[in-house]
Write a protein that holds these residues in place. Structure first.
Motif, short mmCIF file in Angstrom:
data_model
loop_
_atom_site.label_atom_id
_atom_site.label_comp_id
_atom_site.label_asym_id
_atom_site.label_seq_id
_atom_site.Cartn_x
_atom_site.Cartn_y
_atom_site.Cartn_z
N MET A 1 0.85 -1.17 0.00
CA MET A 1 0.00 0.00 0.00
C MET A 1 0.90 1.24 0.00
SD MET A 1 -3.40 0.65 0.33
CE MET A 1 -4.15 -0.68 1.22
N PHE A 2 0.46 2.28 -0.70
CA PHE A 2 1.22 3.52 -0.78
C PHE A 2 0.35 4.70 -0.38
CE2 PHE A 2 3.42 0.60 -3.45
CZ PHE A 2 4.75 0.90 -3.27
N GLU A 3 0.96 5.63 0.34
CA GLU A 3 0.30 6.88 0.71
C GLU A 3 0.97 8.00 -0.05
OE1 GLU A 3 -0.93 8.27 4.90
OE2 GLU A 3 0.99 9.26 4.49
N THR A 4 0.20 8.69 -0.87
CA THR A 4 0.72 9.80 -1.67
C THR A 4 0.10 11.09 -1.17
OG1 THR A 4 0.90 8.35 -3.60
CG2 THR A 4 0.96 10.72 -4.02
N THR A 5 0.94 12.05 -0.84
CA THR A 5 0.48 13.36 -0.40
C THR A 5 0.72 14.35 -1.53
OG1 THR A 5 1.00 12.84 1.90
CG2 THR A 5 0.71 15.17 1.35
N VAL A 6 -0.35 15.02 -1.94
CA VAL A 6 -0.29 15.96 -3.05
C VAL A 6 -0.59 17.35 -2.50
CG1 VAL A 6 -1.16 16.50 -5.35
CG2 VAL A 6 -1.24 14.14 -4.52
N LYS A 7 0.37 18.23 -2.56
CA LYS A 7 0.16 19.63 -2.14
C LYS A 7 -0.50 20.35 -3.33
CE LYS A 7 2.27 19.41 1.85
NZ LYS A 7 1.61 19.62 3.11
N LYS A 31 -7.67 3.33 -3.09
CA LYS A 31 -8.44 2.82 -1.96
C LYS A 31 -9.17 3.95 -1.24
CE LYS A 31 -7.30 -1.53 -2.05
NZ LYS A 31 -8.30 -2.56 -2.21
N LYS A 32 -8.50 5.10 -1.10
CA LYS A 32 -9.08 6.22 -0.35
C LYS A 32 -8.45 7.53 -0.81
CE LYS A 32 -9.76 7.88 4.37
NZ LYS A 32 -9.48 7.66 5.77
N VAL A 44 -3.74 10.28 -0.68
CA VAL A 44 -4.29 9.19 -1.47
C VAL A 44 -3.68 7.87 -1.01
CG1 VAL A 44 -4.65 8.30 -3.80
CG2 VAL A 44 -4.39 10.77 -3.44
N LEU A 45 -4.51 6.86 -0.76
CA LEU A 45 -4.04 5.51 -0.47
C LEU A 45 -4.31 4.64 -1.69
CD1 LEU A 45 -5.27 4.90 3.18
CD2 LEU A 45 -2.95 5.36 2.41
N SER A 46 -3.29 3.92 -2.14
CA SER A 46 -3.42 3.08 -3.32
C SER A 46 -2.57 1.82 -3.17
CB SER A 46 -3.00 3.85 -4.57
OG SER A 46 -1.66 4.30 -4.45
N GLU A 47 -2.94 0.79 -3.90
CA GLU A 47 -2.18 -0.46 -3.87
C GLU A 47 -0.82 -0.30 -4.54
OE1 GLU A 47 -2.83 -3.43 -2.52
OE2 GLU A 47 -4.79 -2.88 -1.73
N GLN A 48 -0.79 0.48 -5.62
CA GLN A 48 0.43 0.71 -6.40
C GLN A 48 0.80 2.19 -6.35
OE1 GLN A 48 2.06 -1.88 -7.75
NE2 GLN A 48 0.46 -3.22 -6.96
N ASP A 68 3.59 20.04 -4.98
CA ASP A 68 4.51 19.01 -4.52
C ASP A 68 3.78 17.67 -4.45
OD1 ASP A 68 7.11 18.16 -3.45
OD2 ASP A 68 6.06 17.89 -1.55
N VAL A 69 4.52 16.60 -4.72
CA VAL A 69 3.98 15.24 -4.59
C VAL A 69 5.02 14.40 -3.85
CG1 VAL A 69 3.21 13.17 -5.82
CG2 VAL A 69 2.70 15.42 -6.76
N SER A 70 4.58 13.70 -2.81
CA SER A 70 5.48 12.79 -2.11
C SER A 70 4.72 11.48 -1.86
CB SER A 70 5.98 13.38 -0.79
OG SER A 70 4.91 13.65 0.07
N SER A 71 5.45 10.38 -1.90
CA SER A 71 4.82 9.08 -1.73
C SER A 71 5.68 8.21 -0.83
CB SER A 71 4.65 8.41 -3.10
OG SER A 71 3.95 7.20 -2.97
N ARG A 72 5.01 7.36 -0.05
CA ARG A 72 5.75 6.45 0.82
C ARG A 72 4.94 5.16 0.98
NH1 ARG A 72 4.27 6.38 6.44
NH2 ARG A 72 2.39 7.61 6.78
N PRO A 73 5.64 4.05 1.13
CA PRO A 73 4.93 2.79 1.40
C PRO A 73 4.38 2.79 2.82
CG PRO A 73 7.31 2.41 1.27
CD PRO A 73 7.07 3.86 0.99
N VAL A 74 3.20 2.23 3.00
CA VAL A 74 2.59 2.11 4.32
C VAL A 74 2.03 0.71 4.48
CG1 VAL A 74 2.03 4.56 4.60
CG2 VAL A 74 0.38 3.04 3.53
#
Length: 87
Positions: A1-7, A31-32, A44-48, A68-74
């Motif tokens: 699962m990945f959490e992407t934060t989009v400013k 997912k959300k 944003v929560l996503s599988e990929q 800005d866009v940052s992503s991290r595995p969760v």
């Protein structure tokens, strides 16, 4: 699962949040999505991992600017009580 934060610059109200959320949901399999005009971001929560260029382009079409866009595995949550019993 990945959490992407989009400013995002330009969101002013709840309708802006809904517009951003709907745009992301329609462009990606997620997912959300949770957008906040007061924080100026969408999470944003996503599988990929999301394609950053496609994400920026989809949001730009709505008239908002991605700053800005940052992503991290969760870890995927397995249920409400899962986090309570972790040691």
């Amino acid at each position: 699962m990945f959490e992407t934060t989009v400013k995002i610059d330009g969101m002013m109200c709840g309708m802006c949040e809904a517009h951003i959320s709907d745009t992301i949901r329609s462009a990606f399999s997620v997912k959300k999505v949770s957008a906040s005009h007061s924080k100026g971001q969408a999470v944003v929560l996503s599988e990929q991992p999301l394609d950053e260029a496609a994400l920026r382009a989809a949001i730009a079409k709505t008239g908002y600017e991605v700053t800005d866009v940052s992503s991290r595995p969760v870890e995927a949550k397995k249920g409400f009580l899962a986090g309570l019993f972790k040691k």
